[in-house]
Design a protein around this motif. Sequence first.
Motif, PDB file in Angstrom:
ATOM      1  N   ASP A  29       0.828  -0.630   0.253  1.00  0.00           N
ATOM      2  CA  ASP A  29      -0.002  -0.289   0.051  1.00  0.00           C
ATOM      3  C   ASP A  29       1.182   1.235   0.516  1.00  0.00           C
ATOM      4  O   ASP A  29       0.928   1.949  -0.611  1.00  0.00           O
ATOM      5  CB  ASP A  29      -1.333   0.169   0.960  1.00  0.00           C
ATOM      6  CG  ASP A  29      -1.938  -0.977   1.054  1.00  0.00           C
ATOM      7  OD1 ASP A  29      -2.420  -1.266  -0.021  1.00  0.00           O
ATOM      8  OD2 ASP A  29      -2.415  -1.856   2.251  1.00  0.00           O
ATOM      9  N   ARG A  30       2.139   1.364   0.370  1.00  0.00           N
ATOM     10  CA  ARG A  30       3.035   2.515   1.088  1.00  0.00           C
ATOM     11  C   ARG A  30       3.723   2.755  -0.555  1.00  0.00           C
ATOM     12  O   ARG A  30       3.732   3.698  -1.183  1.00  0.00           O
ATOM     13  CB  ARG A  30       4.080   2.471   2.343  1.00  0.00           C
ATOM     14  CG  ARG A  30       5.197   3.424   2.461  1.00  0.00           C
ATOM     15  CD  ARG A  30       5.074   2.767   3.600  1.00  0.00           C
ATOM     16  NE  ARG A  30       6.384   4.043   3.686  1.00  0.00           N
ATOM     17  CZ  ARG A  30       7.313   4.472   2.922  1.00  0.00           C
ATOM     18  NH1 ARG A  30       8.431   4.215   1.954  1.00  0.00           N
ATOM     19  NH2 ARG A  30       8.080   5.652   3.380  1.00  0.00           N
ATOM     20  N   ASP A  31       3.772   1.378  -1.106  1.00  0.00           N
ATOM     21  CA  ASP A  31       4.238   1.869  -2.717  1.00  0.00           C
ATOM     22  C   ASP A  31       3.679   2.235  -2.945  1.00  0.00           C
ATOM     23  O   ASP A  31       3.272   2.918  -4.491  1.00  0.00           O
ATOM     24  CB  ASP A  31       4.806   0.114  -2.855  1.00  0.00           C
ATOM     25  CG  ASP A  31       6.339  -0.341  -2.225  1.00  0.00           C
ATOM     26  OD1 ASP A  31       6.930   0.731  -1.232  1.00  0.00           O
ATOM     27  OD2 ASP A  31       6.707  -1.412  -2.452  1.00  0.00           O
ATOM     28  N   LEU A  32       2.204   1.595  -3.513  1.00  0.00           N
ATOM     29  CA  LEU A  32       1.225   2.433  -4.191  1.00  0.00           C
ATOM     30  C   LEU A  32       0.816   3.630  -4.135  1.00  0.00           C
ATOM     31  O   LEU A  32       1.650   4.538  -5.084  1.00  0.00           O
ATOM     32  CB  LEU A  32       0.314   1.318  -4.419  1.00  0.00           C
ATOM     33  CG  LEU A  32      -0.700   2.222  -4.524  1.00  0.00           C
ATOM     34  CD1 LEU A  32      -1.095   2.168  -6.331  1.00  0.00           C
ATOM     35  CD2 LEU A  32      -2.407   1.496  -4.384  1.00  0.00           C
ATOM     36  N   ALA A  33       1.291   4.229  -3.095  1.00  0.00           N
ATOM     37  CA  ALA A  33       0.816   5.989  -2.912  1.00  0.00           C
ATOM     38  C   ALA A  33       2.543   6.767  -3.272  1.00  0.00           C
ATOM     39  O   ALA A  33       1.797   7.532  -3.543  1.00  0.00           O
ATOM     40  CB  ALA A  33       0.797   5.986  -1.215  1.00  0.00           C
ATOM     41  N   LEU A  34       3.073   5.776  -2.914  1.00  0.00           N
ATOM     42  CA  LEU A  34       4.123   6.815  -3.664  1.00  0.00           C
ATOM     43  C   LEU A  34       4.730   6.550  -4.874  1.00  0.00           C
ATOM     44  O   LEU A  34       5.852   7.554  -5.390  1.00  0.00           O
ATOM     45  CB  LEU A  34       6.061   5.863  -3.057  1.00  0.00           C
ATOM     46  CG  LEU A  34       6.075   6.335  -0.881  1.00  0.00           C
ATOM     47  CD1 LEU A  34       7.453   4.981  -0.804  1.00  0.00           C
ATOM     48  CD2 LEU A  34       6.092   7.538  -1.209  1.00  0.00           C
ATOM     49  N   ALA A  63     -10.602  -1.034  -2.796  1.00  0.00           N
ATOM     50  CA  ALA A  63     -10.703   0.252  -3.148  1.00  0.00           C
ATOM     51  C   ALA A  63     -10.155   1.386  -3.061  1.00  0.00           C
ATOM     52  O   ALA A  63     -10.325   2.289  -4.052  1.00  0.00           O
ATOM     53  CB  ALA A  63     -12.268   0.827  -2.297  1.00  0.00           C
ATOM     54  N   LEU A  64      -8.759   0.686  -2.298  1.00  0.00           N
ATOM     55  CA  LEU A  64      -7.968   1.592  -2.639  1.00  0.00           C
ATOM     56  C   LEU A  64      -6.972   1.990  -3.581  1.00  0.00           C
ATOM     57  O   LEU A  64      -6.958   3.543  -3.538  1.00  0.00           O
ATOM     58  CB  LEU A  64      -6.647   1.349  -1.359  1.00  0.00           C
ATOM     59  CG  LEU A  64      -5.487   1.545  -0.212  1.00  0.00           C
ATOM     60  CD1 LEU A  64      -6.430   2.990   0.125  1.00  0.00           C
ATOM     61  CD2 LEU A  64      -4.763   0.973   0.204  1.00  0.00           C
ATOM     62  N   LEU A  68      -6.756   5.803  -3.440  1.00  0.00           N
ATOM     63  CA  LEU A  68      -5.871   7.153  -3.967  1.00  0.00           C
ATOM     64  C   LEU A  68      -4.867   7.653  -5.554  1.00  0.00           C
ATOM     65  O   LEU A  68      -4.507   9.029  -4.868  1.00  0.00           O
ATOM     66  CB  LEU A  68      -4.341   5.789  -3.712  1.00  0.00           C
ATOM     67  CG  LEU A  68      -4.474   5.678  -2.226  1.00  0.00           C
ATOM     68  CD1 LEU A  68      -3.312   4.288  -2.645  1.00  0.00           C
ATOM     69  CD2 LEU A  68      -3.934   6.816  -1.611  1.00  0.00           C
ATOM     70  N   LYS A  69      -5.915   7.538  -6.013  1.00  0.00           N
ATOM     71  CA  LYS A  69      -5.843   8.166  -7.947  1.00  0.00           C
ATOM     72  C   LYS A  69      -6.564   8.720  -8.262  1.00  0.00           C
ATOM     73  O   LYS A  69      -6.023   9.661  -8.280  1.00  0.00           O
ATOM     74  CB  LYS A  69      -5.995   6.637  -8.409  1.00  0.00           C
ATOM     75  CG  LYS A  69      -6.389   7.571  -9.960  1.00  0.00           C
ATOM     76  CD  LYS A  69      -4.727   7.556 -10.535  1.00  0.00           C
ATOM     77  CE  LYS A  69      -4.783   7.917 -12.033  1.00  0.00           C
ATOM     78  NZ  LYS A  69      -3.723   8.546 -12.064  1.00  0.00           N
ATOM     79  N   ARG A  70      -7.715   9.007  -7.157  1.00  0.00           N
ATOM     80  CA  ARG A  70      -8.628  10.181  -7.095  1.00  0.00           C
ATOM     81  C   ARG A  70      -8.021  11.378  -6.037  1.00  0.00           C
ATOM     82  O   ARG A  70      -8.064  12.295  -6.942  1.00  0.00           O
ATOM     83  CB  ARG A  70      -9.971   9.798  -7.096  1.00  0.00           C
ATOM     84  CG  ARG A  70     -10.768   9.048  -8.141  1.00  0.00           C
ATOM     85  CD  ARG A  70     -12.185   9.239  -7.011  1.00  0.00           C
ATOM     86  NE  ARG A  70     -12.677   8.353  -5.870  1.00  0.00           N
ATOM     87  CZ  ARG A  70     -12.915   7.307  -5.705  1.00  0.00           C
ATOM     88  NH1 ARG A  70     -12.734   5.985  -6.382  1.00  0.00           N
ATOM     89  NH2 ARG A  70     -12.628   6.675  -4.140  1.00  0.00           N
ATOM     90  N   TYR A  75      -4.773  16.652  -6.322  1.00  0.00           N
ATOM     91  CA  TYR A  75      -3.723  16.728  -5.533  1.00  0.00           C
ATOM     92  C   TYR A  75      -3.582  17.923  -7.735  1.00  0.00           C
ATOM     93  O   TYR A  75      -2.731  19.168  -6.902  1.00  0.00           O
ATOM     94  CB  TYR A  75      -3.121  15.539  -5.293  1.00  0.00           C
ATOM     95  CG  TYR A  75      -1.378  16.506  -4.932  1.00  0.00           C
ATOM     96  CD1 TYR A  75      -0.637  17.109  -4.082  1.00  0.00           C
ATOM     97  CD2 TYR A  75      -0.330  16.886  -5.591  1.00  0.00           C
ATOM     98  CE1 TYR A  75      -0.231  17.924  -3.547  1.00  0.00           C
ATOM     99  CE2 TYR A  75       0.560  17.672  -5.809  1.00  0.00           C
ATOM    100  CZ  TYR A  75       1.406  17.624  -4.689  1.00  0.00           C
ATOM    101  OH  TYR A  75       2.262  18.933  -4.238  1.00  0.00           O
ATOM    102  N   GLU A  76      -3.347  17.244  -7.879  1.00  0.00           N
ATOM    103  CA  GLU A  76      -3.367  17.880  -9.216  1.00  0.00           C
ATOM    104  C   GLU A  76      -3.685  19.210  -9.869  1.00  0.00           C
ATOM    105  O   GLU A  76      -3.367  19.760 -10.388  1.00  0.00           O
ATOM    106  CB  GLU A  76      -2.230  16.784 -10.305  1.00  0.00           C
ATOM    107  CG  GLU A  76      -1.611  15.582 -10.285  1.00  0.00           C
ATOM    108  CD  GLU A  76      -0.548  16.510 -10.744  1.00  0.00           C
ATOM    109  OE1 GLU A  76      -0.084  17.048 -10.669  1.00  0.00           O
ATOM    110  OE2 GLU A  76       0.008  15.694  -9.836  1.00  0.00           O
TER     111      GLU A  76
END
Length: 81
Positions: A29-34, A63-64, A68-70, A75-76
Amino acid sequence: MDYFIVVVTTLAGLVFHGWLFVRFRRWADRDLALSLGGTDKAKRAWMLERLGEARRQKIARRALPDWLKREADSYEASRQI
């Protein structure tokens, strides 16, 4: 006594396996966020905060990635304003 040793080692193995399973999921999960943060250090830090928020909100693991993509897209969008 032999049964006791077998039970203790089996339980220790199961607990260790469960601990590793949870750690690997957290690392993934952390790698996905990074990875969604890209090379921008501020965005990477923000994505880790969003991951923490997802955990507090108890977002389902399935759903994570979409959640996270949304968040990364928002942020963009906030940076373009």
